[in-house]
Scaffold this motif. Sequence first.
Motif, PDB file in Angstrom:
ATOM      1  N   GLU A   1       0.812  -1.253   0.088  1.00 48.51           N
ATOM      2  CA  GLU A   1       0.109   0.010  -0.018  1.00 48.51           C
ATOM      3  C   GLU A   1       0.905   1.334   0.013  1.00 48.51           C
ATOM      4  N   LYS A   2       0.387   2.258  -0.701  1.00 45.45           N
ATOM      5  CA  LYS A   2       1.008   3.534  -0.382  1.00 45.45           C
ATOM      6  C   LYS A   2       1.065   4.153   1.105  1.00 45.45           C
ATOM      7  N   ASP A   3       2.111   4.848   1.340  1.00 42.92           N
ATOM      8  CA  ASP A   3       2.207   5.269   2.662  1.00 42.92           C
ATOM      9  C   ASP A   3       0.992   5.577   3.329  1.00 42.92           C
ATOM     10  N   ASP A   4       0.106   6.647   2.505  1.00 40.65           N
ATOM     11  CA  ASP A   4      -1.068   7.020   3.250  1.00 40.65           C
ATOM     12  C   ASP A   4      -2.311   6.121   3.044  1.00 40.65           C
ATOM     13  N   GLY A   5      -2.109   4.839   2.349  1.00 43.38           N
ATOM     14  CA  GLY A   5      -3.039   4.193   2.330  1.00 43.38           C
ATOM     15  C   GLY A   5      -4.079   4.311   1.422  1.00 43.38           C
ATOM     16  N   SER A   6      -3.743   5.452   0.283  1.00 44.14           N
ATOM     17  CA  SER A   6      -4.843   5.712  -0.606  1.00 44.14           C
ATOM     18  C   SER A   6      -4.702   4.676  -1.592  1.00 44.14           C
ATOM     19  N   LEU A   7      -3.529   4.156  -2.120  1.00 47.71           N
ATOM     20  CA  LEU A   7      -3.300   3.109  -3.218  1.00 47.71           C
ATOM     21  C   LEU A   7      -3.201   1.665  -2.902  1.00 47.71           C
ATOM     22  N   TYR A   8      -3.702   0.885  -3.519  1.00 48.11           N
ATOM     23  CA  TYR A   8      -3.495  -0.643  -3.076  1.00 48.11           C
ATOM     24  C   TYR A   8      -2.748  -1.236  -4.390  1.00 48.11           C
ATOM     25  N   PHE A   9      -1.687  -2.070  -4.101  1.00 51.15           N
ATOM     26  CA  PHE A   9      -0.850  -2.582  -5.362  1.00 51.15           C
ATOM     27  C   PHE A   9      -0.969  -4.122  -4.942  1.00 51.15           C
ATOM     28  N   TYR A  10      -1.273  -4.824  -5.758  1.00 52.01           N
ATOM     29  CA  TYR A  10      -1.302  -6.324  -5.687  1.00 52.01           C
ATOM     30  C   TYR A  10      -0.798  -7.096  -7.175  1.00 52.01           C
ATOM     31  N   GLU A  11      -0.057  -8.102  -6.800  1.00 55.32           N
ATOM     32  CA  GLU A  11       0.404  -8.796  -8.135  1.00 55.32           C
ATOM     33  C   GLU A  11      -0.068 -10.285  -7.847  1.00 55.32           C
ATOM     34  N   TRP A  12      -0.505 -11.060  -8.728  1.00 55.49           N
ATOM     35  CA  TRP A  12      -1.086 -12.527  -8.568  1.00 55.49           C
ATOM     36  C   TRP A  12      -0.828 -13.104 -10.023  1.00 55.49           C
ATOM     37  N   ARG A  13      -1.057 -14.553 -10.010  1.00 55.91           N
ATOM     38  CA  ARG A  13      -0.777 -15.215 -11.220  1.00 55.91           C
ATOM     39  C   ARG A  13      -1.704 -16.228 -11.353  1.00 55.91           C
ATOM     40  N   SER A  14      -1.983 -16.654 -12.373  1.00 56.88           N
ATOM     41  CA  SER A  14      -2.810 -17.754 -12.499  1.00 56.88           C
ATOM     42  C   SER A  14      -2.191 -19.138 -12.887  1.00 56.88           C
ATOM     43  N   GLN A  15      -2.591 -20.261 -12.681  1.00 50.40           N
ATOM     44  CA  GLN A  15      -1.969 -21.496 -12.981  1.00 50.40           C
ATOM     45  C   GLN A  15      -3.034 -22.384 -13.849  1.00 50.40           C
ATOM     46  N   ALA A  16      -2.814 -22.839 -15.001  1.00 52.52           N
ATOM     47  CA  ALA A  16      -3.752 -23.729 -15.596  1.00 52.52           C
ATOM     48  C   ALA A  16      -3.223 -24.270 -16.795  1.00 52.52           C
ATOM     49  N   LEU A  17      -3.822 -24.358 -17.927  1.00 52.00           N
ATOM     50  CA  LEU A  17      -3.274 -24.789 -19.098  1.00 52.00           C
ATOM     51  C   LEU A  17      -2.341 -23.902 -19.802  1.00 52.00           C
ATOM     52  N   LEU A  18      -2.658 -22.574 -19.523  1.00 52.32           N
ATOM     53  CA  LEU A  18      -1.868 -21.353 -19.822  1.00 52.32           C
ATOM     54  C   LEU A  18      -1.907 -20.336 -18.735  1.00 52.32           C
TER      55      LEU A  18
END
Length: 259
Positions: free
Chosen positions: A175-192
């Motif tokens: 999160e940004k220091d003041d909590g205004s922005l949320y950043f998140y990274e994720w991945r999916s696992q399947a045939l592709l």
Amino acid sequence: QQSASEKDDDDDDERRRNQRRAIVLTTAAACVVSNMRAAWEGGPTAAAYEDEKTVPAHQTEDMPPVAYKNYMDSDRGFSMKVPRDWQMDAPNGVLEREFHPRAEYGGRRCTVIVSTVGKVENISSSNGVPKLRDLGAEEYKSAEKLGKTRANDFAPLDGATGGAKAATFLVKSEEKDDGSLYFYEWRSQALLNFHFWEVAVLGPGPKGAGRKLGRRDIITVKCQMPEDGMTPGDVEIFETITQSLKLLPEEEMDVNAEF
């Protein structure tokens, strides 16, 4: 009744026809074997096949330095950086914008999604500006919770994989220091397998009467690409895009959006 000489002539004609068939079949077989060998060894046939594929340049050669252009939406009160040579589409109406390299479909892309949430009371902020966590729903309590929710919406979070089963996994969140922005990274696992980079912020709402009444928007930037062929250059592009999202100061909200 055929004479002996006529019968001999017919036999000669049949032999010549058989010889021609044998020559044609032998030539065809030789061509097939030659093409199979060329394909295996990376010869002309293999090269021709590769030419038919849509292979993004970033997967086959060194990427040149990326030049960015500022995309500004004054109606919704935000701006972000996007590679200058990328194309912009509006696949689902005015509340969604999609950016991707020209002539590259199904690969790298970033989508801006605006969701109206109505009036939001400030609870957590000392500056009087409400944040995502002020929405009250559990998923907006932190970047981690929102990232897990978004991943789980796509496929079961930390689910079983194998065969046609799909699952998603949170890579990181902050999160940004003041909590205004949320950043998140994720991945999916399947045939592709796909990789996702997202950022979300509570926007000022639509320009005009809605904004004056305190109606807010959730602005989300969602970037994605297949993991097959993903390079450090791609990661840098998507991190630059998501990290560049910001809300416009009041004095800049009268500037027309352009790209």
